[in-house]
Design a protein around this motif. Structure first.
Motif, PDB file in Angstrom:
ATOM      1  N   GLU A 133      33.393 -55.420  14.103  1.00 23.32           N
ATOM      2  CA  GLU A 133      32.015 -55.531  13.620  1.00 23.32           C
ATOM      3  C   GLU A 133      31.968 -54.996  12.199  1.00 23.32           C
ATOM      4  N   PHE A 134      31.440 -55.812  11.294  1.00 20.05           N
ATOM      5  CA  PHE A 134      31.305 -55.388   9.896  1.00 20.05           C
ATOM      6  C   PHE A 134      29.813 -55.296   9.605  1.00 20.05           C
ATOM      7  N   ALA A 135      29.337 -54.056   9.485  1.00 20.48           N
ATOM      8  CA  ALA A 135      27.890 -53.819   9.386  1.00 20.48           C
ATOM      9  C   ALA A 135      27.261 -54.565   8.211  1.00 20.48           C
ATOM     10  N   GLY A 136      27.981 -54.676   7.097  1.00 23.15           N
ATOM     11  CA  GLY A 136      27.402 -55.316   5.908  1.00 23.15           C
ATOM     12  C   GLY A 136      27.514 -56.832   5.907  1.00 23.15           C
ATOM     13  N   GLY A 137      28.013 -57.401   7.007  1.00 20.77           N
ATOM     14  CA  GLY A 137      28.285 -58.846   6.999  1.00 20.77           C
ATOM     15  C   GLY A 137      27.079 -59.702   7.336  1.00 20.77           C
ATOM     16  N   ASP A 138      27.177 -60.971   7.010  1.00 27.97           N
ATOM     17  CA  ASP A 138      26.132 -61.950   7.362  1.00 27.97           C
ATOM     18  C   ASP A 138      26.267 -62.323   8.844  1.00 27.97           C
ATOM     19  N   THR A 139      25.176 -62.876   9.384  1.00 22.28           N
ATOM     20  CA  THR A 139      25.272 -63.405  10.755  1.00 22.28           C
ATOM     21  C   THR A 139      25.287 -64.927  10.671  1.00 22.28           C
ATOM     22  N   VAL A 171      38.762 -70.112  -6.794  1.00 22.16           N
ATOM     23  CA  VAL A 171      37.920 -69.500  -5.758  1.00 22.16           C
ATOM     24  C   VAL A 171      36.484 -69.934  -5.983  1.00 22.16           C
ATOM     25  N   ALA A 172      35.896 -70.585  -4.977  1.00 20.54           N
ATOM     26  CA  ALA A 172      34.541 -71.104  -5.136  1.00 20.54           C
ATOM     27  C   ALA A 172      33.520 -70.267  -4.370  1.00 20.54           C
ATOM     28  N   GLU A 173      33.937 -69.617  -3.286  1.00 22.14           N
ATOM     29  CA  GLU A 173      32.979 -68.864  -2.458  1.00 22.14           C
ATOM     30  C   GLU A 173      33.717 -67.848  -1.591  1.00 22.14           C
ATOM     31  N   VAL A 174      33.093 -66.672  -1.436  1.00 22.15           N
ATOM     32  CA  VAL A 174      33.638 -65.636  -0.544  1.00 22.15           C
ATOM     33  C   VAL A 174      32.484 -65.114   0.288  1.00 22.15           C
ATOM     34  N   LYS A 175      32.649 -65.102   1.613  1.00 21.47           N
ATOM     35  CA  LYS A 175      31.578 -64.612   2.489  1.00 21.47           C
ATOM     36  C   LYS A 175      32.179 -63.772   3.591  1.00 21.47           C
ATOM     37  N   ALA A 176      31.517 -62.663   3.931  1.00 19.42           N
ATOM     38  CA  ALA A 176      31.994 -61.849   5.056  1.00 19.42           C
ATOM     39  C   ALA A 176      30.908 -61.848   6.133  1.00 19.42           C
ATOM     40  N   TYR A 177      31.341 -61.927   7.375  1.00 16.17           N
ATOM     41  CA  TYR A 177      30.392 -61.996   8.492  1.00 16.17           C
ATOM     42  C   TYR A 177      30.443 -60.742   9.360  1.00 16.17           C
ATOM     43  N   GLY A 205      33.379 -59.733  11.359  1.00 16.40           N
ATOM     44  CA  GLY A 205      34.597 -59.293  10.688  1.00 16.40           C
ATOM     45  C   GLY A 205      35.391 -60.447  10.085  1.00 16.40           C
ATOM     46  N   THR A 206      34.914 -61.679  10.292  1.00 21.20           N
ATOM     47  CA  THR A 206      35.597 -62.843   9.694  1.00 21.20           C
ATOM     48  C   THR A 206      35.217 -62.957   8.219  1.00 21.20           C
ATOM     49  N   VAL A 207      36.207 -63.210   7.393  1.00 15.83           N
ATOM     50  CA  VAL A 207      35.955 -63.430   5.958  1.00 15.83           C
ATOM     51  C   VAL A 207      36.262 -64.895   5.669  1.00 15.83           C
ATOM     52  N   GLU A 208      35.285 -65.582   5.085  1.00 14.81           N
ATOM     53  CA  GLU A 208      35.493 -67.002   4.780  1.00 14.81           C
ATOM     54  C   GLU A 208      35.730 -67.188   3.300  1.00 14.81           C
ATOM     55  N   LEU A 209      36.827 -67.827   2.996  1.00 10.92           N
ATOM     56  CA  LEU A 209      37.178 -68.096   1.601  1.00 10.92           C
ATOM     57  C   LEU A 209      37.139 -69.600   1.383  1.00 10.92           C
ATOM     58  N   ARG A 210      36.487 -70.001   0.311  1.00  7.90           N
ATOM     59  CA  ARG A 210      36.478 -71.440  -0.016  1.00  7.90           C
ATOM     60  C   ARG A 210      37.108 -71.625  -1.385  1.00  7.90           C
ATOM     61  N   TYR A 211      38.123 -72.453  -1.430  1.00  4.57           N
ATOM     62  CA  TYR A 211      38.844 -72.719  -2.680  1.00  4.57           C
ATOM     63  C   TYR A 211      38.774 -74.196  -3.025  1.00  4.57           C
ATOM     64  N   GLN A 212      38.671 -74.488  -4.312  1.00 10.14           N
ATOM     65  CA  GLN A 212      38.851 -75.870  -4.750  1.00 10.14           C
ATOM     66  C   GLN A 212      40.305 -76.035  -5.185  1.00 10.14           C
TER      67      GLN A 212
END
Ligand SMILES: NC(=O)c1ccc[n+]([C@@H]2O[C@H](COP(=O)([O-])OP(=O)(O)OC[C@H]3O[C@@H](n4cnc5c(N)ncnc54)[C@H](OP(=O)(O)O)[C@@H]3O)[C@@H](O)[C@H]2O)c1
Length: 194
Positions: A35-41, A169-175, A178-185
């Protein structure tokens, strides 16, 4: 004619050490308890709305076989009613009308068959197919969901890459999970950030 707005995305979930499955194909480690308290849902409505933007899926036969075994265990079919193309040189069971098999030249298939018809094309694995897709220069984007776990060994996200592939690197999101999503072009040679 190829749609100029079509995009090929490779998306998979991986352990922090870069594996998409254990050597024997198991993905039991995808369920983590972090669980990552600062993450998005991720609320189910926005996930459903996002999935609607995907026009077709492409996968390797081993990923298809995993999807069939998940379905047989009662977890359902993850790809809804969206057209799903399975790459294989074997005869495999076709369990629904939305599934189509393909064997042959992948570049021709993507450029002549998929890009002419679909805007958002998602390659969903596995490692063999995503490696092939990148090696052939077919991917526009890579989405990498890193799970908070190390598994030490397994099937790598990209099998047999034989050269460097420059990314932007186009986008970085943490949920919260605890999953971190990385989007690259994928950078095309000679195109800044392209
Ligand atoms: N963590 C995740 O997000 C995630 C996502 C997807 C998959 N996975 C896991 O990854 C594992 C499967 O990955 P993998 O790398 O072993 O296999 P894969 O990429 O799913 O499938 C490879 C197979 O696809 C077929 N193929 C590939 N290119 C082809 C082409 N151009 N034309 C025709 N057929 C082609 C060949 O099958 P034939 O032998 O049938 O010809 C090849 O052996 C499974 O355990 C799955 O659960 C994990």
């Amino acid at each position: 004619m190829t749609r100029t707005d079509s995009r090929v995305t490779i998306h998979m979930a991986a352990s922090l050490d870069g594996f998409i499955a254990r050597k024997d194909g198991r993905v039991d480690w995808l369920e983590t308890s972090d669980e990552f308290a600062g993450g998005d849902t991720m609320d189910p409505e926005s996930v459903a709305a996002f999935l609607k933007t995907i026009d077709c899926y492409v996968m390797g036969s081993r990923t298809y076989e995993t999807a069939l075994s998940f379905e047989a265990k009662g977890f359902g079919w993850a790809y809804g009613g969206t057209p799903t193309f399975v790459l294989t040189r074997r005869e495999l069971p076709r369990t629904r009308e939305t599934v189509e098999f393909y064997s042959g030249d992948l570049t021709q298939f993507v450029n002549d068959r998929l890009r002419t018809k679909f805007r958002t094309i998602w390659f969903v694995g596995g490692g063999v197919v995503s490696g092939e897709c990148l090696r052939l220069g077919l991917a526009d984007e890579v989405r990498y969901s890193i799970l908070p776990i190390l598994i030490g060994d397994g099937i790598p996200f990209f099998e047999k890459l034989d050269r460097d592939v420059a990314l932007h690197v186009a986008e970085v999101k943490a949920y919260k999970s605890g999953t971190v999503e990385l989007r690259y072009q994928v950078r095309k040679v000679g195109v800044p950030n392209g």
